[in-house]
Design an enzyme around this catalytic site. Structure first.
Site, short mmCIF file in Angstrom:
data_model
loop_
_atom_site.label_atom_id
_atom_site.label_comp_id
_atom_site.label_asym_id
_atom_site.label_seq_id
_atom_site.Cartn_x
_atom_site.Cartn_y
_atom_site.Cartn_z
N ASP A 199 -1.20 8.69 4.01
CA ASP A 199 -0.07 7.53 4.17
C ASP A 199 -0.26 6.70 2.69
OD1 ASP A 199 -2.79 6.74 4.66
OD2 ASP A 199 -2.16 4.82 5.87
N ASP A 252 0.54 -2.60 2.56
CA ASP A 252 0.96 -2.08 3.52
C ASP A 252 0.21 -2.66 4.84
OD1 ASP A 252 1.93 -0.42 5.95
OD2 ASP A 252 1.54 1.41 4.95
#
Length: 255
Positions: A110, A130
């Protein structure tokens, strides 16, 4: 039509791209016990609600931080889409991005996808924040190279740990408190969690900038990022499409 899937620890995002634009996006709770059949039924119904044909999906790319989910998603592609999905992190998938850290094999899929998605949406050196189950701060060089970062517990994880470890503390909604000094248990917890987390984000960003020594743009993304959209003094842009844009770019590089 491309199906892009971002499997996170808490939520999974599904996006459909027709070659020109994203035409649909959906979010589901991550559940590694769901079968390919479950996902096929769910996706086909959502496609029908959007006036789209499930049968037009002819490509699939997946980023997953949940190893147990890979088997069922691979079966989804093979059985219902008649494609072999591209999985970020597998040897046959080329990322085309320099990884400038001592142990590149340890970087989560990710985070690399975010680096690519941020680079193709924004100019210059970047910090990608994030906010999800964990909150990651990833450094992206001017050329798109991944240059390391920071991993901290996510705000919901911190809240759960506080509730689980202290029996007398309730579960509360995460929101800005009316004042810094709490006048009751709930407002005291909200102050500690919300303002404390806000200062964690802004404080770490300032430390990164000081150490990096060059101008940087800070991008906020992830399921919890909207909590801080009008609060953070250091995040310059909130971009919810960083990850899914990265998946699209990686798919293009591999086809």
């Amino acid at each position: 039509m491309l199906l892009a899937i971002d499997v996170g620890n808490t939520n999974t995002v599904f996006g459909l791209h027709n070659g020109d634009d994203w035409i649909a996006q959906w979010r589901s709770a991550t559940d590694s016990t769901k079968t390919a059949d479950d996902y096929a039924v769910w996706l086909s119904q959502l496609c029908r609600m959007e006036g789209l044909s499930f049968g037009l999906i002819n490509a699939c790319i997946i980023s997953s931080v949940v190893p147990q989910a890979k088997f069922n998603f691979r079966n989804l592609g093979r059985r219902y889409l008649d494609v072999d999905p591209l999985f970020i992190g597998e040897e046959n998938v080329k990322l085309g991005v320099p990884i400038r850290i001592s142990r590149p094999e340890q970087v989560g899929a990710d985070r690399l996808v975010n680096a690519i998605g941020a680079h193709y949406g924004h100019e210059g050196a970047l910090i990608v924040v994030d906010s999800g189950t964990a909150t990651t701060f990833d450094i992206v060089g001017e050329d798109g190279g991944f240059e390391g970062g920071i991993i901290a517990p996510g705000i919901n994880l911190s809240m759960k740990a506080l509730h689980d470890a202290a029996a007398s503390l309730p579960r509360i909604a995460i929101q800005r408190p009316p004042s810094v000094i709490g006048q009751d248990t709930v407002s005291a917890m909200q102050s500690g969690v919300f303002l404390g987390y806000l200062d964690l984000i802004d404080g770490l960003i300032r430390r990164i900038k000081d150490e990096y020594g060059k101008p940087m743009t800070v991008i906020g993304t992830g399921g919890v990022a909207s909590l801080f959209q009008d609060e953070s003094q250091e995040i310059n842009v909130f971009d919810p499409d960083v990850t899914i844009r990265g998946l699209l770019e990686i798919h293009r590089r591999n086809t």
